[in-house]
Design an enzyme around this catalytic site. Sequence first.
Site, PDB file in Angstrom:
ATOM      1  NE  ARG A  31      -1.791  -1.023   4.055  1.00 52.90           N
ATOM      2  CZ  ARG A  31      -3.087  -1.193   4.325  1.00 52.90           C
ATOM      3  NH1 ARG A  31      -3.906  -0.179   4.230  1.00 52.90           N
ATOM      4  NH2 ARG A  31      -3.552  -2.365   4.660  1.00 52.90           N
ATOM      5  CE  LYS A 186       7.482 -16.217  17.276  1.00 50.97           C
ATOM      6  NZ  LYS A 186       8.250 -15.139  16.620  1.00 50.97           N
ATOM      7  CB  THR A 243      11.476 -15.075  18.924  1.00 54.63           C
ATOM      8  OG1 THR A 243      11.061 -15.802  17.772  1.00 54.63           O
ATOM      9  CG2 THR A 243      10.807 -13.716  18.904  1.00 54.63           C
ATOM     10  NE  ARG A 250       9.124  -6.935  13.328  1.00 49.90           N
ATOM     11  CZ  ARG A 250       9.234  -7.827  12.342  1.00 49.90           C
ATOM     12  NH1 ARG A 250      10.341  -7.881  11.624  1.00 49.90           N
ATOM     13  NH2 ARG A 250       8.250  -8.652  12.068  1.00 49.90           N
ATOM     14  CG  ASN A 251       7.953  -9.686  19.275  1.00 50.67           C
ATOM     15  OD1 ASN A 251       6.920  -9.116  19.599  1.00 50.67           O
ATOM     16  ND2 ASN A 251       8.084 -10.292  18.097  1.00 50.67           N
ATOM     17  CD  GLU A 276       1.925  -9.662  14.527  1.00 43.81           C
ATOM     18  OE1 GLU A 276       1.051  -9.169  15.260  1.00 43.81           O
ATOM     19  OE2 GLU A 276       1.725  -9.972  13.338  1.00 43.81           O
TER      20      GLU A 276
END
Length: 327
Positions: A31, A186, A243, A250-251, A276
């Site tokens: 977009r 997670k 993760t 990112r987390n 997320e």
Amino acid sequence: MNIGIIGSGSWGTSISKVLLNNGHNIKIWTRDEHVFNSLKNGENPYYLPGISIPKSIIPTLKLEEVISDSELIVLAIPAQAIRSIAEQIKPLYSNQIIVNLAKGLEISTQKRVSEILDEVLKINKYVVLSGPSHAEEVARDIPTSIVAASNNMELAKIVQENFSNVSFRVYTNNDIVGVELGGAIKNVIAISAGIIDGIGGWDNSKAALITRGLAEITRYGIKKGAKKDTFSGLAGLGDLIVTCTSQHSRNRYVGEMIGRGKKLDEIIENMNMVAEGVYTVKALYEEIKDLNIEMPITEKTYEVLYLNKDPRKAIHELMMRELKDEN
């Protein structure tokens, strides 16, 4: 095969490279006109800086072009955007296989992605692709192994055969619930791991957190109908490890900044990609109380993020909980 990618972030761009390398025709929807123009020029500096993107991957700003021309559709968008996109593609959708890459739960309903798509599209051709797979490494052809899960094993095998190559190995699984929940929860544990990194980088603490975090994920998953064995596999333990420990996570980064004293709003404002776990922990917090599921790490993570609890106090409270048997 003609494959359409919905989402031009790091994951969507990376998986488009994998699929192109496998001989498929790829269109990718964005977009963002800046991303559109960058992809036409063979790069995506907003999400994958420094990585060359083949110009034979065709970007488009028109969602209908990706849907109408594709035999298989890949959803590479955040979990909180799934419902909106599903509503947009509903008039265009003609029962193609949908492969989901999102790892999260919808805040307002606590629903998994497959449940949202079933509600909106009445979908019967669904596969979730999940596991330890940071886009930054997938885009560089670093060996990666993940899981394709579906209620229809023939669909899982189609995805396995079309996505696998020398650097991207796909296993099959029939536990959609477990694979989706492992990928979603997670991220919450990874925020906690990042908090430990931000406070002091304590190895003992982080190892314990990952281990007990896996116990929480498994406990919740079984309550929701998942298979226990799924959580010891790539979509469970594998994804949790990468993760919680990777510089690409990112987390984990959000948690690290929290551990260093920054506020959540400030951290999110300065990120160009979605963490997320920030939203998944919100979806989980009330539900685990209603269902009476013991998930103390998840609860303390929520309190730190949204109730301004001091991270050190949260760690202290976890350590001082009632003593009990490990299992």
